[in-house]
Each structure stands twice: as C-alpha cells, then as structure tokens.
Design a protein around this motif. Structure first.
Motif, PDB file in Angstrom:
ATOM      1  N   LYS A  20     -21.287  17.837  -6.790  1.00  0.00           N
ATOM      2  CA  LYS A  20     -19.911  18.261  -6.482  1.00  0.00           C
ATOM      3  C   LYS A  20     -19.352  19.152  -7.591  1.00  0.00           C
ATOM      4  N   ILE A  21     -19.653  18.801  -8.838  1.00  0.00           N
ATOM      5  CA  ILE A  21     -19.173  19.596  -9.979  1.00  0.00           C
ATOM      6  C   ILE A  21     -19.766  21.006  -9.909  1.00  0.00           C
ATOM      7  N   LEU A  22     -21.080  21.090  -9.689  1.00  0.00           N
ATOM      8  CA  LEU A  22     -21.753  22.392  -9.641  1.00  0.00           C
ATOM      9  C   LEU A  22     -21.308  23.214  -8.430  1.00  0.00           C
ATOM     10  N   ALA A  23     -20.975  22.530  -7.337  1.00  0.00           N
ATOM     11  CA  ALA A  23     -20.527  23.226  -6.126  1.00  0.00           C
ATOM     12  C   ALA A  23     -19.059  23.666  -6.239  1.00  0.00           C
ATOM     13  N   GLY A  24     -18.365  23.153  -7.260  1.00  0.00           N
ATOM     14  CA  GLY A  24     -16.959  23.511  -7.436  1.00  0.00           C
ATOM     15  C   GLY A  24     -16.006  22.683  -6.593  1.00  0.00           C
ATOM     16  N   THR A  25     -16.513  21.632  -5.935  1.00  0.00           N
ATOM     17  CA  THR A  25     -15.640  20.790  -5.107  1.00  0.00           C
ATOM     18  C   THR A  25     -15.064  19.615  -5.898  1.00  0.00           C
ATOM     19  N   LYS A  26     -15.466  19.499  -7.148  1.00  0.00           N
ATOM     20  CA  LYS A  26     -14.935  18.469  -8.051  1.00  0.00           C
ATOM     21  C   LYS A  26     -14.622  19.162  -9.374  1.00  0.00           C
ATOM     22  N   LEU A  74      -0.755   0.810 -15.761  1.00  0.00           N
ATOM     23  CA  LEU A  74      -0.336   1.239 -14.422  1.00  0.00           C
ATOM     24  C   LEU A  74      -0.270   0.033 -13.476  1.00  0.00           C
ATOM     25  N   SER A  75       0.695   0.066 -12.569  1.00  0.00           N
ATOM     26  CA  SER A  75       0.748  -0.954 -11.509  1.00  0.00           C
ATOM     27  C   SER A  75      -0.265  -0.545 -10.437  1.00  0.00           C
ATOM     28  N   ASP A  76      -0.556  -1.447  -9.507  1.00  0.00           N
ATOM     29  CA  ASP A  76      -1.482  -1.119  -8.413  1.00  0.00           C
ATOM     30  C   ASP A  76      -1.015   0.111  -7.650  1.00  0.00           C
ATOM     31  N   GLU A  77       0.295   0.191  -7.386  1.00  0.00           N
ATOM     32  CA  GLU A  77       0.856   1.330  -6.650  1.00  0.00           C
ATOM     33  C   GLU A  77       0.681   2.622  -7.447  1.00  0.00           C
ATOM     34  N   GLU A  78       0.931   2.535  -8.756  1.00  0.00           N
ATOM     35  CA  GLU A  78       0.802   3.727  -9.618  1.00  0.00           C
ATOM     36  C   GLU A  78      -0.649   4.203  -9.702  1.00  0.00           C
ATOM     37  N   ILE A  79      -1.573   3.251  -9.753  1.00  0.00           N
ATOM     38  CA  ILE A  79      -3.003   3.617  -9.795  1.00  0.00           C
ATOM     39  C   ILE A  79      -3.353   4.394  -8.523  1.00  0.00           C
ATOM     40  N   THR A  80      -2.989   3.825  -7.374  1.00  0.00           N
ATOM     41  CA  THR A  80      -3.289   4.462  -6.087  1.00  0.00           C
ATOM     42  C   THR A  80      -2.661   5.849  -6.023  1.00  0.00           C
ATOM     43  N   LYS A  81      -1.401   5.959  -6.434  1.00  0.00           N
ATOM     44  CA  LYS A  81      -0.693   7.236  -6.387  1.00  0.00           C
ATOM     45  C   LYS A  81      -1.342   8.266  -7.327  1.00  0.00           C
ATOM     46  N   THR A  82      -1.701   7.848  -8.527  1.00  0.00           N
ATOM     47  CA  THR A  82      -2.327   8.748  -9.505  1.00  0.00           C
ATOM     48  C   THR A  82      -3.642   9.302  -8.966  1.00  0.00           C
ATOM     49  N   LEU A  83      -4.471   8.435  -8.407  1.00  0.00           N
ATOM     50  CA  LEU A  83      -5.749   8.877  -7.850  1.00  0.00           C
ATOM     51  C   LEU A  83      -5.521   9.778  -6.637  1.00  0.00           C
ATOM     52  N   GLU A  84      -4.563   9.405  -5.777  1.00  0.00           N
ATOM     53  CA  GLU A  84      -4.264  10.221  -4.590  1.00  0.00           C
ATOM     54  C   GLU A  84      -3.722  11.598  -4.985  1.00  0.00           C
ATOM     55  N   ASP A  85      -2.798  11.620  -5.958  1.00  0.00           N
ATOM     56  CA  ASP A  85      -2.192  12.883  -6.401  1.00  0.00           C
ATOM     57  C   ASP A  85      -3.238  13.859  -6.943  1.00  0.00           C
ATOM     58  N   ASN A  86      -4.343  13.320  -7.440  1.00  0.00           N
ATOM     59  CA  ASN A  86      -5.383  14.156  -8.044  1.00  0.00           C
ATOM     60  C   ASN A  86      -6.652  14.223  -7.196  1.00  0.00           C
ATOM     61  N   GLN A  87      -6.608  13.668  -5.979  1.00  0.00           N
ATOM     62  CA  GLN A  87      -7.799  13.575  -5.139  1.00  0.00           C
ATOM     63  C   GLN A  87      -8.431  14.937  -4.845  1.00  0.00           C
ATOM     64  N   GLU A  88      -7.609  15.971  -4.713  1.00  0.00           N
ATOM     65  CA  GLU A  88      -8.140  17.305  -4.427  1.00  0.00           C
ATOM     66  C   GLU A  88      -9.102  17.758  -5.533  1.00  0.00           C
ATOM     67  N   LYS A  89      -8.811  17.386  -6.770  1.00  0.00           N
ATOM     68  CA  LYS A  89      -9.680  17.742  -7.901  1.00  0.00           C
ATOM     69  C   LYS A  89     -10.769  16.694  -8.122  1.00  0.00           C
ATOM     70  N   LEU A  90     -10.415  15.414  -7.930  1.00  0.00           N
ATOM     71  CA  LEU A  90     -11.357  14.319  -8.181  1.00  0.00           C
ATOM     72  C   LEU A  90     -12.442  14.212  -7.110  1.00  0.00           C
ATOM     73  N   ASN A  91     -12.061  14.447  -5.844  1.00  0.00           N
ATOM     74  CA  ASN A  91     -13.008  14.375  -4.735  1.00  0.00           C
ATOM     75  C   ASN A  91     -13.768  13.043  -4.735  1.00  0.00           C
ATOM     76  N   LEU A  92     -13.023  11.935  -4.751  1.00  0.00           N
ATOM     77  CA  LEU A  92     -13.625  10.601  -4.813  1.00  0.00           C
ATOM     78  C   LEU A  92     -13.910  10.044  -3.425  1.00  0.00           C
ATOM     79  N   SER A  93     -15.019   9.325  -3.322  1.00  0.00           N
ATOM     80  CA  SER A  93     -15.312   8.571  -2.100  1.00  0.00           C
ATOM     81  C   SER A  93     -14.463   7.294  -2.154  1.00  0.00           C
TER      82      SER A  93
END
Length: 154
Positions: A20-26, A74-93
C-alpha cells in the motif's frame, strides 16, 4: 535520527502494508499502546523512514516524515474518531483498526516514498517493530553496530 519501520504483510488482501505504501494508497503509519511507547514523541517532521517487510530481512523503501500527531489518554470514542479522521491516509483494514485501538497513538504521515536497492537487515535480539537509529548503516549487514536501546527510552 532515522527510523526503521517494520510492515506487516500478512497474506490477507488489505493487510499488505508495504504494498500500500509503494502504491501510494497509504501515506501514514500508526503505532499505539496503552502507554507511551516508541515512536511516540520521538519522530519528527523531515526525518527519514525506512521500511521493511516483517520477516523479510530486507529494507526496501524509504520516505520523509511529513507530519506527526501524538495522542495520550484517548477515550474509546476519541480513538475511533482519530483513526476515522485519518483513514484516507492510514488505509486500515477492520482488523488493523481493532489492533490500533489504543489510548496512546502516534500517527506518522510521510511523503517522497522511494523503493531502494534492498539492504540486508542485521536483526539483533528482541528489537521492536520501530527502531530509532543514528543512520541506516547501523542496522545493515556489514556495517551494523550493536543496537543501543538507550535511544529508545523516554
């Protein structure tokens, strides 16, 4: 300092981090734990990252740190929000989202990814999945030095 980042490349489609990193999707990696742990607060804009696929023994790509976000307590909600807010860059399963659902997170965005001629990694002892070193030659076969955990302490 430079950073050696181990990338999981589990067989499942969608978990191949280095691909994903080499493909530019992460364009961002995350590390997290219950408490502050390397590389939290120890990686900075402009530093160099080197990537290797876990278990391959080969360092095969490099990039420049573009930005870093460190979070603690971070609270559980903050963790979820942080990962979601950055999902476009993180590209996590979904599996990776569950793995990185931690109270302390370090998000490292990078740019200028390049494949490099493979460097043979000189693995020593119980190294972590993120190493902070002076220069990449310190962990390359033929020029390596004994790994010093002093640089990895807070």
């Amino acid at each position: 300092m430079v950073h050696l980042v181990y990338c999981d490349n589990a067989g499942k489609k969608g978990e191949k981090v280095l691909d994903k990193i080499l493909a530019g999707t992460k364009t961002m990696v995350v590390r997290g734990a219950a408490g502050r742990k390397i590389p939290h607060s120890r990686v900075f804009e402009g530093e160099r990252l080197y990537f290797m696929e876990k278990g391959s023994g080969q360092i095969t790509a490099t990039a420049t740190v573009k930005s870093v976000q460190n979070f603690v307590k971070l609270s559980d909600e903050e963790i979820t929000k942080t990962l979601e807010d950055n999902q476009e860059k993180l590209n996590l399963s979904d599996k990776q989202k569950a793995r990185w659902h931690k109270k302390c997170l370090c998000l490292v965005e990078f740019e200028n990814v390049e494949e490099i001629a493979p460097l043979a990694f000189d693995h020593q002892g119980n190294m972590d999945d993120w190493l902070i070193i002076e220069k990449i030659e310190d962990v390359v076969v033929g020029t390596s030095i004994p790994y010093n955990y002093e640089k990895s302490k807070f």
